[in-house]
Design a protein around this motif. Sequence first.
Motif, PDB file in Angstrom:
ATOM      1  N   SER A   1      37.537 -88.204 -44.805  1.00 27.57           N
ATOM      2  CA  SER A   1      38.074 -89.162 -45.778  1.00 27.57           C
ATOM      3  C   SER A   1      37.666 -88.838 -47.205  1.00 27.57           C
ATOM      4  O   SER A   1      38.260 -89.371 -48.147  1.00 27.57           O
TER       5      SER A   1
ATOM      6  N   ASP B   1      39.279 -92.447 -38.226  1.00 24.83           N
ATOM      7  CA  ASP B   1      38.452 -92.898 -39.343  1.00 24.83           C
ATOM      8  C   ASP B   1      37.011 -92.415 -39.258  1.00 24.83           C
ATOM      9  O   ASP B   1      36.179 -92.765 -40.097  1.00 24.83           O
ATOM     10  N   GLU B   2      36.703 -91.578 -38.251  1.00 28.59           N
ATOM     11  CA  GLU B   2      35.341 -91.079 -38.091  1.00 28.59           C
ATOM     12  C   GLU B   2      35.279 -89.548 -38.089  1.00 28.59           C
ATOM     13  O   GLU B   2      34.242 -88.970 -37.771  1.00 28.59           O
ATOM     14  N   LEU B   3      36.376 -88.877 -38.440  1.00 29.02           N
ATOM     15  CA  LEU B   3      36.401 -87.416 -38.417  1.00 29.02           C
ATOM     16  C   LEU B   3      35.534 -86.840 -39.527  1.00 29.02           C
ATOM     17  O   LEU B   3      35.499 -87.360 -40.653  1.00 29.02           O
ATOM     18  N   VAL B   4      34.834 -85.753 -39.199  1.00 30.98           N
ATOM     19  CA  VAL B   4      34.022 -85.054 -40.187  1.00 30.98           C
ATOM     20  C   VAL B   4      34.350 -83.572 -40.131  1.00 30.98           C
ATOM     21  O   VAL B   4      34.879 -83.058 -39.136  1.00 30.98           O
TER      22      VAL B   4
ATOM     23  N   PRO C   1      32.616 -86.171 -44.519  1.00 33.16           N
ATOM     24  CA  PRO C   1      33.673 -86.985 -43.908  1.00 33.16           C
ATOM     25  C   PRO C   1      35.059 -86.497 -44.333  1.00 33.16           C
ATOM     26  O   PRO C   1      35.269 -86.149 -45.500  1.00 33.16           O
TER      27      PRO C   1
ATOM     28  N   LYS D   1      27.994 -81.206 -43.169  1.00 34.80           N
ATOM     29  CA  LYS D   1      29.158 -81.973 -42.755  1.00 34.80           C
ATOM     30  C   LYS D   1      29.572 -82.971 -43.827  1.00 34.80           C
ATOM     31  O   LYS D   1      28.725 -83.578 -44.488  1.00 34.80           O
TER      32      LYS D   1
ATOM     33  N   GLU E   1      35.527 -82.369 -36.488  1.00 31.34           N
ATOM     34  CA  GLU E   1      34.803 -82.937 -35.368  1.00 31.34           C
ATOM     35  C   GLU E   1      35.060 -84.430 -35.269  1.00 31.34           C
ATOM     36  O   GLU E   1      35.238 -85.104 -36.289  1.00 31.34           O
ATOM     37  N   GLY E   2      35.097 -84.936 -34.047  1.00 26.15           N
ATOM     38  CA  GLY E   2      35.308 -86.358 -33.818  1.00 26.15           C
ATOM     39  C   GLY E   2      36.656 -86.634 -33.196  1.00 26.15           C
ATOM     40  O   GLY E   2      37.548 -85.774 -33.165  1.00 26.15           O
ATOM     41  N   ASP E   3      36.812 -87.853 -32.702  1.00 30.92           N
ATOM     42  CA  ASP E   3      38.050 -88.249 -32.033  1.00 30.92           C
ATOM     43  C   ASP E   3      38.787 -89.374 -32.760  1.00 30.92           C
ATOM     44  O   ASP E   3      40.010 -89.371 -32.821  1.00 30.92           O
ATOM     45  N   LYS E   4      38.055 -90.325 -33.294  1.00 30.14           N
ATOM     46  CA  LYS E   4      38.683 -91.444 -33.983  1.00 30.14           C
ATOM     47  C   LYS E   4      39.069 -91.037 -35.395  1.00 30.14           C
ATOM     48  O   LYS E   4      38.257 -90.459 -36.125  1.00 30.14           O
TER      49      LYS E   4
END
Length: 261
Positions: free
Chosen positions: A48, A23-26, A46, A44, A18-21
């Motif tokens: 990373s 460095d912010e995907l989870v 991250p 959820k 989920e997410g678009d950026k």
Amino acid sequence: MRIARFSIDGNVAFGAVEGDKPDELVLDIIKGIPFADFELSGTKVPLSKVRLLPPVLPNKVVAFGRNYAEHARELGNEVPDAPFAFFKPSTSVIGPGDEIRYPSFTEDLHHEAELAVVIGRMCREVPRERVKDVIFGYTCANDITARDVQKREKQWARAKGFDSSCPLGPWVETGLDLAAAGDLTIQLTVNGEQRQLGRTSEMIHPIEDLIVNITEAMTLLPGDVILTGTPAGVGPLTVGDEVAVTIEGIGSLTNKVVKRG
């Protein structure tokens, strides 16, 4: 939906990205396996914080050669009249960020960016109009090839089937239909320099034809992978190179070439 396979704290799971950026995907951890009915757990983590693994563990990888005319010509080959299949073993598969180990038996290792089709259900003798029903989704692939061995040995088992010769990832995109998958930009860079650039619409034999062709002969299982061919621009890799395959609407798959230990 983007479905990833990952490890965290020694455990392996599937999750929805989920997410678009970047460095912010989870990852929303999946209850069950993605090839059957499943639910999102709501737990959820991250992206990373995890290690991405190959998005599937295929029973077999069926690859189709010379499926882009310019690629066939750049290697001095004729364009085949019918789909031309070969296999890569499951032990050749690695995931995003994993190392491509330069084999000791070659001096001419090449990259080949490819769109990979992931099969979602057991199927055989699939008619063209039902192909869409057996596809789970799509991911990026790199058909790493020992080119000198391929030319010398004729049979491609060693040239294309060695350990780490089939990077897959970073995840499976399930939201593309056949029409969209048949016209995507596909590119490859080495150390940031573009080597390959094409569109999946340049395939001689489209995805439907490839699946009809191979299922005439054998059963495909959930998680099996079909490699659809590579556009022109293939070329050599050296130890230390970072190679990235990027496909429109899917993502990027990056691996580094290392000396075999």
